[in-house]
Design a protein around this motif. Sequence first.
Motif, mmCIF file in Angstrom:
data_model
loop_
_atom_site.group_PDB
_atom_site.id
_atom_site.type_symbol
_atom_site.label_atom_id
_atom_site.label_comp_id
_atom_site.label_asym_id
_atom_site.label_seq_id
_atom_site.Cartn_x
_atom_site.Cartn_y
_atom_site.Cartn_z
ATOM 1 N N ASP A 110 -15.761 34.260 -2.155
ATOM 2 C CA ASP A 110 -15.649 35.512 -2.920
ATOM 3 C C ASP A 110 -16.950 36.310 -2.859
ATOM 4 N N LEU A 111 -18.083 35.606 -2.921
ATOM 5 C CA LEU A 111 -19.376 36.272 -3.077
ATOM 6 C C LEU A 111 -20.130 36.428 -1.757
ATOM 7 N N ASN A 112 -19.501 36.025 -0.665
ATOM 8 C CA ASN A 112 -20.214 36.018 0.613
ATOM 9 C C ASN A 112 -21.575 35.338 0.435
ATOM 10 N N ALA A 113 -21.531 34.151 -0.140
ATOM 11 C CA ALA A 113 -22.755 33.404 -0.439
ATOM 12 C C ALA A 113 -22.571 31.960 -0.008
ATOM 13 N N SER A 114 -23.702 31.279 0.177
ATOM 14 C CA SER A 114 -23.648 29.866 0.459
ATOM 15 C C SER A 114 -24.010 29.131 -0.832
ATOM 16 N N VAL A 115 -23.114 28.269 -1.319
ATOM 17 C CA VAL A 115 -23.356 27.565 -2.583
ATOM 18 C C VAL A 115 -23.673 26.103 -2.272
ATOM 19 N N TRP A 116 -24.886 25.690 -2.587
ATOM 20 C CA TRP A 116 -25.306 24.304 -2.329
ATOM 21 C C TRP A 116 -25.122 23.510 -3.618
ATOM 22 N N THR A 117 -24.167 22.598 -3.632
ATOM 23 C CA THR A 117 -23.879 21.848 -4.860
ATOM 24 C C THR A 117 -24.625 20.511 -4.864
ATOM 25 N N HIS A 118 -24.684 19.890 -6.027
ATOM 26 C CA HIS A 118 -25.347 18.594 -6.215
ATOM 27 C C HIS A 118 -26.725 18.581 -5.569
ATOM 28 N N THR A 119 -27.417 19.715 -5.645
ATOM 29 C CA THR A 119 -28.729 19.854 -5.008
ATOM 30 C C THR A 119 -29.732 20.310 -6.054
ATOM 31 N N ARG A 120 -30.723 19.509 -6.313
ATOM 32 C CA ARG A 120 -31.725 19.852 -7.326
ATOM 33 C C ARG A 120 -32.952 20.434 -6.645
ATOM 34 N N VAL A 121 -33.424 21.569 -7.132
ATOM 35 C CA VAL A 121 -34.690 22.123 -6.626
ATOM 36 C C VAL A 121 -35.811 21.385 -7.339
ATOM 37 N N THR A 122 -36.712 20.813 -6.560
ATOM 38 C CA THR A 122 -37.764 19.975 -7.148
ATOM 39 C C THR A 122 -39.120 20.660 -7.151
ATOM 40 N N ALA A 123 -39.303 21.689 -6.326
ATOM 41 C CA ALA A 123 -40.602 22.380 -6.294
ATOM 42 C C ALA A 123 -40.424 23.796 -5.768
ATOM 43 N N ILE A 124 -41.307 24.668 -6.223
ATOM 44 C CA ILE A 124 -41.340 26.051 -5.732
ATOM 45 C C ILE A 124 -42.763 26.316 -5.274
ATOM 46 N N ASP A 125 -42.913 26.843 -4.061
ATOM 47 C CA ASP A 125 -44.230 27.283 -3.582
ATOM 48 C C ASP A 125 -44.222 28.804 -3.630
ATOM 49 N N THR A 126 -44.907 29.366 -4.627
ATOM 50 C CA THR A 126 -44.807 30.807 -4.846
ATOM 51 C C THR A 126 -45.679 31.597 -3.872
ATOM 52 N N VAL A 127 -46.528 30.913 -3.102
ATOM 53 C CA VAL A 127 -47.346 31.597 -2.095
ATOM 54 C C VAL A 127 -46.602 31.657 -0.765
ATOM 55 N N ALA A 128 -46.122 30.486 -0.319
ATOM 56 C CA ALA A 128 -45.346 30.446 0.932
ATOM 57 C C ALA A 128 -43.937 31.015 0.717
ATOM 58 N N GLN A 129 -43.532 31.194 -0.560
ATOM 59 C CA GLN A 129 -42.187 31.645 -0.931
ATOM 60 C C GLN A 129 -41.106 30.708 -0.388
ATOM 61 N N THR A 130 -41.226 29.424 -0.793
ATOM 62 C CA THR A 130 -40.211 28.433 -0.427
ATOM 63 C C THR A 130 -39.804 27.635 -1.656
ATOM 64 N N VAL A 131 -38.576 27.101 -1.597
ATOM 65 C CA VAL A 131 -38.163 26.102 -2.582
ATOM 66 C C VAL A 131 -37.898 24.802 -1.836
ATOM 67 N N SER A 132 -38.196 23.667 -2.501
ATOM 68 C CA SER A 132 -37.913 22.349 -1.928
ATOM 69 C C SER A 132 -36.792 21.721 -2.730
ATOM 70 N N THR A 133 -35.914 21.003 -2.024
ATOM 71 C CA THR A 133 -34.798 20.381 -2.732
ATOM 72 C C THR A 133 -34.843 18.868 -2.573
ATOM 73 N N GLY A 134 -34.202 18.195 -3.491
ATOM 74 C CA GLY A 134 -34.008 16.750 -3.444
ATOM 75 C C GLY A 134 -35.284 16.007 -3.117
ATOM 76 N N ASP A 135 -35.288 15.351 -1.976
ATOM 77 C CA ASP A 135 -36.418 14.509 -1.577
ATOM 78 C C ASP A 135 -37.583 15.329 -1.034
ATOM 79 N N ALA A 136 -37.535 16.647 -1.210
ATOM 80 C CA ALA A 136 -38.599 17.554 -0.754
ATOM 81 C C ALA A 136 -38.667 17.651 0.771
ATOM 82 N N GLN A 137 -37.681 17.071 1.462
ATOM 83 C CA GLN A 137 -37.650 17.173 2.924
ATOM 84 C C GLN A 137 -37.176 18.570 3.347
ATOM 85 N N THR A 138 -36.308 19.175 2.537
ATOM 86 C CA THR A 138 -35.750 20.475 2.893
ATOM 87 C C THR A 138 -36.519 21.576 2.188
ATOM 88 N N GLN A 139 -37.035 22.522 2.971
ATOM 89 C CA GLN A 139 -37.709 23.675 2.379
ATOM 90 C C GLN A 139 -37.029 24.941 2.880
#
Length: 389
Positions: A72-101
Amino acid sequence: PSADAPIIIIGSGLAGYGLARELRKHDTDTPLIIITADDGRAYSKPMLSTGFTKNQDADALAQKDAGSIGEDLNASVWTHTRVTAIDTVAQTVSTGDAQTQVHYKKLVLALGAEVIRPPIGGDGQDYIYAVNDLLDYDDFRKAVANNNAKKICIIGGGLIGCEFTNDLINGGLEVETVDPLGYCLPTLLPEAAGKAVQAALEEKGATFHFGPLVTEVNKADKGVAVTLNSGDTLSCDLVLSAVGVRPQTALAKSAGIKVNRGIVTNRLLETSAPNVYAMGDCAEVAGHVLVYVAPLMAQARALAKTLSGEATEVSYPAMPVTIKTPACPVCVAPPAADAKGSWQVEQDGNNVVARFVDTATGDLLGFALTGEGTKQKMALQKQLPAIMP
Ligand code: FAD
């Protein structure tokens, strides 16, 4: 990050999905990712405290699954995924085990609020539930069924505690509710109105224990024993804790984003970090923490415009809150914390019209209505000042 980095929204509650819907009215194609720690089903959280009355389980309350919302929203919805860190300089979020940025162009924190867990001792912890989202509701309903529960002890006689008191009684359960203060909804209502709600719920069969704190929950031969610091012990099958919520601030704080009671924003919903916004229950907007639906809808409309290039500050009109205690309907517009005035109460049985009036000018600054008194809502609402003009 590159110019085609996505807008990322963290949270799939009424705030996160509400913003996504508003955004798509202005901008149909900027890449949009919604990341959520839960299953991403859309539901109306206020309905969680009406589910026993209507005999609806979690599946019945869910409106849509994450997949169809993504379409409906033309969006990608990532479920069961917790954001564990935000890097406000590089402008990234890390999820789960911090492997994905993942890079973001704009980031919106719509993280909600967490339940406050009062310190309670004893070996019956597994019997204490709190309902703050659809998955919690599913757990609680299943526990009621699996334990063949007949009697629930509710900790907290505020908004959520009183709504569940009424709802569980309507669902055929016996309820005893404990609150350290003196009457129902003590932080929202003047005494006459709170006592009217109490009387109406008691007529329905509720039992209230005002004054004591719950100190322990211990397993008993059948169900649990709930110990109060008054020396009394209640026996019940399950405990529902409803002492309140506080904005989720930990993730923002650990990213160096300014937090106070909530994640601090200005009226553009901008946090202290560039390109990072906050809204919904987690946000403290120009000093206001309002954990209700009407403010987050106003935020969603304003922020959607801002993200589409038209900077728009959020305004709040007067926003009375309706409390779902059908035994004695309640509508309340609390006066501002620093308002100087006093309550003027008219009462006829459980029907109360309480006006909070400015001492100096006589202007109406707030109201609390119960029973038939709620019919005055429209007329009084028109006289109230805006919360944030
Ligand atoms: P939430 O719905 O809590 O959403 C937060 C989202 O953030 C979730 O998807 C969660 O998974 C996600 N999340 C959090 N941290 C992370 C992370 N690190 N990584 C990934 N995802 C994360 N308000 C009213 O105005 N009227 C009412 O009648 C009313 N009744 C209510 C009844 C009940 C029982 C309750 C509990 C609340 C009620 N409220 C009512 C309040 C209202 O429901 C809330 O203000 C509103 O739903 C909050 O929405 P939200 O999107 O900000 O938060």
